[in-house]
Design a protein around this motif. Structure first.
Motif, PDB file in Angstrom:
ATOM      1  N   PRO A   1      -0.269   7.070  -8.782  1.00 53.26           N
ATOM      2  CA  PRO A   1      -0.586   6.139  -9.792  1.00 53.26           C
ATOM      3  C   PRO A   1      -1.629   5.155  -9.444  1.00 53.26           C
ATOM      4  N   VAL A   2      -2.528   4.765 -10.360  1.00 51.64           N
ATOM      5  CA  VAL A   2      -3.602   3.779 -10.050  1.00 51.64           C
ATOM      6  C   VAL A   2      -3.436   2.861 -11.311  1.00 51.64           C
ATOM      7  N   SER A   3      -3.227   1.837 -11.201  1.00 49.68           N
ATOM      8  CA  SER A   3      -3.161   0.767 -12.258  1.00 49.68           C
ATOM      9  C   SER A   3      -4.195  -0.528 -11.979  1.00 49.68           C
ATOM     10  N   VAL A   4      -4.808  -0.932 -12.916  1.00 46.97           N
ATOM     11  CA  VAL A   4      -5.884  -2.302 -12.876  1.00 46.97           C
ATOM     12  C   VAL A   4      -4.854  -3.280 -12.652  1.00 46.97           C
TER      13      VAL A   4
ATOM     14  N   GLY B   1      -1.086  -8.413  -2.372  1.00 41.87           N
ATOM     15  CA  GLY B   1      -2.029  -8.115  -3.548  1.00 41.87           C
ATOM     16  C   GLY B   1      -3.158  -7.163  -2.893  1.00 41.87           C
ATOM     17  N   TRP B   2      -3.422  -7.457  -1.458  1.00 46.85           N
ATOM     18  CA  TRP B   2      -4.650  -6.342  -1.141  1.00 46.85           C
ATOM     19  C   TRP B   2      -4.202  -5.092  -0.935  1.00 46.85           C
ATOM     20  N   GLY B   3      -2.845  -4.955  -0.446  1.00 42.79           N
ATOM     21  CA  GLY B   3      -2.380  -3.318  -0.292  1.00 42.79           C
ATOM     22  C   GLY B   3      -2.576  -2.938  -1.759  1.00 42.79           C
ATOM     23  N   ARG B   4      -2.096  -3.475  -2.590  1.00 46.34           N
ATOM     24  CA  ARG B   4      -1.942  -2.817  -4.030  1.00 46.34           C
ATOM     25  C   ARG B   4      -3.307  -2.629  -4.359  1.00 46.34           C
TER      26      ARG B   4
ATOM     27  N   LEU C   1       8.774  -9.141 -10.901  1.00 48.45           N
ATOM     28  CA  LEU C   1       9.728  -9.518 -10.018  1.00 48.45           C
ATOM     29  C   LEU C   1       9.847  -8.607  -8.943  1.00 48.45           C
ATOM     30  N   THR C   2       9.195  -7.463  -8.706  1.00 50.08           N
ATOM     31  CA  THR C   2       9.352  -6.537  -7.442  1.00 50.08           C
ATOM     32  C   THR C   2       8.734  -7.398  -6.624  1.00 50.08           C
TER      33      THR C   2
ATOM     34  N   ARG D   1       0.677  -1.251   0.024  1.00 47.64           N
ATOM     35  CA  ARG D   1      -0.229  -0.117   0.103  1.00 47.64           C
ATOM     36  C   ARG D   1       0.876   1.259  -0.139  1.00 47.64           C
ATOM     37  N   TYR D   2       1.887   1.477   0.735  1.00 54.44           N
ATOM     38  CA  TYR D   2       2.879   2.659   1.011  1.00 54.44           C
ATOM     39  C   TYR D   2       4.147   2.508   0.336  1.00 54.44           C
ATOM     40  N   PHE D   3       4.827   1.479  -0.025  1.00 55.66           N
ATOM     41  CA  PHE D   3       6.145   1.464  -0.422  1.00 55.66           C
ATOM     42  C   PHE D   3       6.411   0.720  -1.628  1.00 55.66           C
ATOM     43  N   TYR D   4       5.364   0.076  -2.127  1.00 51.32           N
ATOM     44  CA  TYR D   4       5.706  -0.762  -3.342  1.00 51.32           C
ATOM     45  C   TYR D   4       5.926   0.068  -4.683  1.00 51.32           C
ATOM     46  N   ALA D   5       5.265   1.214  -4.793  1.00 48.63           N
ATOM     47  CA  ALA D   5       5.596   2.112  -6.060  1.00 48.63           C
ATOM     48  C   ALA D   5       6.824   2.475  -6.101  1.00 48.63           C
ATOM     49  N   ARG D   6       7.257   2.958  -4.848  1.00 47.08           N
ATOM     50  CA  ARG D   6       8.559   3.677  -4.934  1.00 47.08           C
ATOM     51  C   ARG D   6       9.741   2.327  -5.156  1.00 47.08           C
TER      52      ARG D   6
END
Length: 392
Positions: free
Chosen positions: A324-327, A303-306, A265-266, A151-156
């Motif tokens: 960012p929001v991505s399906v 998956g739930w966090g994203r 991979l991330t 939820r908070y760190f994945y994008a970075r």
């Protein structure tokens, strides 16, 4: 008669090892296979090798203690009782593997031994309670840690790692010298190569951890009953694990690597890191690690966090909530300038949990992971309490 029983015991122990390979290869290397970092055959080979290293080194300690601490009187592990325990462990794991669900080997083995101890009134409830408590706490920790990361760190993390897979092989063999040396392909991204090596290394670490604890599930009753020596038992158990990894584990690799969620991979590195860290912690304090459940809940948590709001902590601190929001949820995030602010998105632009992992598959996995150990526990208790051949 003893010779026939010993042969049966060895065959049942190898049957358990076969199912251990089938049920533990998925959690260890499912993220790497799901991210196209490894083939299923390569995952099976690595699983076999590192499982053996773990079993041969630290695993013998677990073999010595599993049949002594969980029950007050180790003498209840007669040859007949050992065969019965191994039978229920193997049967329960086989049911999970048939359904393509990687059941918890440690939970199943401890449950079967607990069934024997309870039937003979020799079960150490204090030890059992401590183990059961950690089995509940650890997956919850894995779920919430992964959810927070998602939820908070994945994008970075994804922007830093940036490990989108390229086409073709990652490395090639440089044969210009006397010894061929693997070198990155010209088209290979260095960060991609680092990510692939990392997720494979974490899988190997999980395989090692599996060997340190799960080899006992296959051979501890026989070694504890003094009918087979430690070293030959470890070799037989590892051989059976390797056979399971190359055969029936293909279904659990698909379940952990692709059916629950498509892992780039991330995401694979996050899941493997969280799971491996918790497994190592549990092993360090002497708790049989249920890393199958931990890995599953980590995948669901990420998956739930994203699937909720992918806000990064620095964005919150700066007050910048145009995120960012991505399906595709776990996929790469789009450019920030192209994304509307919170509250301004169209409903169809907001990812749901179903976009990130299959709820039906997830429910089947969680159900089977709780049902399989229950089958082994109840079956062992009823058998050892009421079947006359065991002398109870």
């Amino acid at each position: 008669m003893i010779g026939v029983l010993l042969l049966v015991g060895i065959l049942v122990a190898m049957f358990v090892g076969f199912n251990v390979g089938g049920s533990t290869t998925g959690p260890a290397f499912g993220p790497a296979v799901g991210a196209d970092a490894l083939s299923k055959s390569s995952a099976a080979a690595l699983m076999t090798a590192f499982f053996f290293v773990g079993a041969w080194t630290l695993g013998r300690r677990v073999v010595d203690t599993l049949g002594r601490e969980l029950v007050y009187d180790p003498s209840i592990f007669t040859l007949e009782a050992s065969i019965g325990v191994l039978f229920f462990i193997g049967l329960a794991l086989f049911v999970g593997n048939v359904f393509g669900v990687p059941a918890s080997t440690s939970m199943t083995a401890v449950g079967a031994i607990a069934g024997l101890g309870f039937a003979r009134n020799e079960l150490n409830w204090a030890v059992m309670g401590e183990i059961a408590t950690w089995w509940i706490v650890a997956p919850v920790i894995g779920f919430w840690v992964s959810l927070i990361i998602g939820r908070y760190f994945y994008a970075r993390l994804h922007r830093i790692i940036a490990m989108e897979r390229s086409d073709g092989a990652l490395v090639e063999l440089d044969r210009s010298g006397a010894v061929p040396v693997p070198t990155p392909e010209e088209s290979t991204n260095r960060k991609e190569l680092f990510g692939v090596v990392t997720v494979i290394a974490i899988g190997c670490l999980m395989a090692f951890s599996s060997g340190t604890s799960n080899i006992a599930n296959a051979i501890a009753p026989l070694v504890g009953s003094d009918v087979i020596e430690m070293n030959p038992a470890i070799l037989l158990g590892c051989l059976a694990v390797g056979i399971g990894a190359f055969t029936i584990a293909r279904r659990t690799l698909e379940t952990m690597g692709s059916d629950i969620t498509e892992l780039p991979l991330t995401a694979a590195i996050v899941v493997a890191t969280v799971s491996a860290t918790l497994v190592i912690f549990l092993s360090a304090i002497g708790i049989p690690a249920s890393f199958v459940v931990i890995a599953t809940m980590s995948i669901v948590g990420l998956g739930w966090g994203r699937a909720t709001r992918p806000v990064s902590v620095p964005d919150v601190v700066r007050g910048e909530e145009d995120v960012p929001v991505s399906v595709g949820g776990l996929a790469a995030d789009e450019d920030r300038d192209e994304v509307p602010a919170i509250g301004e998105e169209e409903p169809e632009d907001i990812p749901s949990a179903g976009d990130l992992f299959d709820p039906g598959t997830t429910a089947r996995v969680i159900l089977m992971q709780n049902l399989v150990p229950l089958v082994g526990t109840v079956g062992a208790f009823l058998t050892f309490r009421y079947v006359p051949i065991f002398g109870f």
